[in-house]
Design an enzyme around this catalytic site. Structure first.
Site, PDB file in Angstrom:
ATOM      1  N   GLY A 238       0.832  -1.190   0.000  1.00 48.81           N
ATOM      2  CA  GLY A 238       0.000   0.000   0.000  1.00 48.81           C
ATOM      3  C   GLY A 238       0.867   1.240   0.000  1.00 48.81           C
ATOM      4  O   GLY A 238       2.084   1.168  -0.162  1.00 48.81           O
ATOM      5  N   HIS A 239       0.232   2.386   0.205  1.00 48.49           N
ATOM      6  CA  HIS A 239       0.951   3.657   0.186  1.00 48.49           C
ATOM      7  C   HIS A 239       1.324   4.138   1.576  1.00 48.49           C
ATOM      8  O   HIS A 239       1.877   5.228   1.723  1.00 48.49           O
ATOM      9  CB  HIS A 239       0.104   4.723  -0.521  1.00 48.49           C
ATOM     10  N   GLY A 240       0.996   3.361   2.606  1.00 41.22           N
ATOM     11  CA  GLY A 240       1.381   3.735   3.957  1.00 41.22           C
ATOM     12  C   GLY A 240       0.269   4.405   4.724  1.00 41.22           C
ATOM     13  O   GLY A 240      -0.912   4.250   4.434  1.00 41.22           O
TER      14      GLY A 240
END
Length: 390
Positions: A238-240
């Site tokens: 994911g992007h965090g």
């Protein structure tokens, strides 16, 4: 004249039972739900909700084992029930025809004392992802979020599995006091805008003991939020974990009192990130936040403040962000980065009251990691690797 009351009691007994705890139990099968994965169960589920919402006392609506194919449904209050439990024992499976949808698939709204527990929520998003233009177009059409909680108070969400949404998995809008735990949220790493949990204009948020692997932010904290507590979340891919993006629209509210702790990021684009747009039409604050006890495992950008956020190709970077960042602490953050810049503090107007304490981030490739800063007035405490900005 005595026949009618007796008949009414018989009908009520057919459609409602009493659990061992004394709560009234409403079974969706008694309202015509098939649960065979083929027939559209939207109307039966909403009919069962109407009965549960309209009943006094403690009520449980049970969605028994099976696969319930449904289009958009609105489970709205206010309700007579003192507490209302939506007990999902099977799978809710979304329709794939986008013409049936507005902004959301499942809405829980205007309910006080709601619990949503168990089961699987399958957004069947893969067929819709090619139609999502939001990663490249600012004026894109937003696809349906799988589950929206809107204007609820005193909510519990536990042990729910969400897979493959068309857009966000779960969104919280104008919610007060919600506790979320034991969630399993997943979508492929290349699925666009599939944020795990998005929060906006809400307060008193707790997210605990949850695993999120998706194609966008695991958790995104949008504008107008206060008192957000996040702990023991596994994130990746994911992007965090992001605060923002902020400052894009006029009249956005402040984001304050965010505490994120004991998270692990595995193979994510970012670790902890604050992102704001340039040239904001109005001013706001992102303040009083603590990010502590974080483990980064092969993360591209473990610590990042980006006040020049723009995901599009034609970004000019001419203007300052209208979002003021102040009193932000990054404490005990350790692990590995897959890019040389492990700490990026890119502020517009100077960020105020930044503290980095006990940071140890190592580059996974050749050479060491570094820190880059713009307009960042930071205080460094304890061990620091990479070396702080001068």
């Amino acid at each position: 004249m005595e026949a009618r009351p007796r008949l009414l009691l018989v009908v009520v007994a057919i459609f409602m039972s009493i659990s061992a705890s004394g709560a009234a139990v409403i079974n969706v099968k008694n309202y015509g739900a098939q649960g065979n994965g083929v027939n559209d169960d939207s109307k039966p589920l909403m009919a069962a909700w109407k009965a549960a919402c309209g009943s006094a006392g403690a009520v449980t609506m049970v969605v028994t084992p099976g696969t319930y194919y449904i289009g958009p449904v609105q489970f709205h209050g206010p309700c007579k029930a003192s507490t209302l439990t939506f007990q999902l024992q099977g799978t809710l499976k979304a329709a794939t025809d986008l013409t049936r949808f507005g902004n959301d698939w499942i809405e829980f709204g205007w309910v006080n004392g709601l619990t949503v527990a168990g089961g699987v929520i399958d957004g069947q998003g893969a067929a819709s992802w090619p139609f999502n233009k939001c990663p490249v177009r600012k004026d894109c059409k937003v696809l349906p979020t799988s589950v929206l909680f809107v204007n609820n108070q005193n909510t519990v969400v536990r042990d729910v599995t969400s897979v493959n949404p068309k857009f966000f998995h779960i969104a919280l809008l104008s919610v007060k006091n919600i506790r979320m735990s034991g969630l399993k949220i997943s979508a492929p790493s290349n699925s666009p805008n599939t944020d795990g949990i998005h929060i906006e204009r809400s307060s008193g948020i707790q997210i605990m003991d949850t695993h999120i692997s998706t194609g966008d932010d695991c958790i995104s904290i949008g504008q107008g939020n206060d008192n957000v507590d996040i702990a023991r979340v596994q994130c990746g891919p994911g992007h965090g974990m992001s605060v923002g993006s902020l400052g894009r629209y006029a009249g956005e509210g402040d984001v304050t009192r965010v505490h994120v702790r004991d998270m692990t990021f595995t193979g994510t684009m970012n670790g902890v990130r604050i992102k704001t747009w340039e040239n904001s039409p109005s001013k706001s604050h992102a303040a009083h936040m603590v990010f502590e006890n974080m483990v980064m495992k092969d993360v591209q950008n473990p610590i990042i403040i980006d006040q020049k956020y723009c995901p599009y190709y034609n970004c000019e970077h001419k203007y300052m962000s209208g979002v003021t960042i102040q009193d932000i602490q990054f404490k005990n953050i350790k692990g590995t980065a897959t890019t040389p810049v492990a700490v990026l503090l890119r502020c517009g107007v100077p960020c105020q009251g930044l503290v980095l304490q006990d940071v140890d981030l190592r580059y996974k490739g050749q050479g060491g990691t570094s820190t880059k800063c713009e307009n960042a007035k930071a205080k460094y405490v304890g061990y620091q690797f990479p070396k702080p900005c001068p």
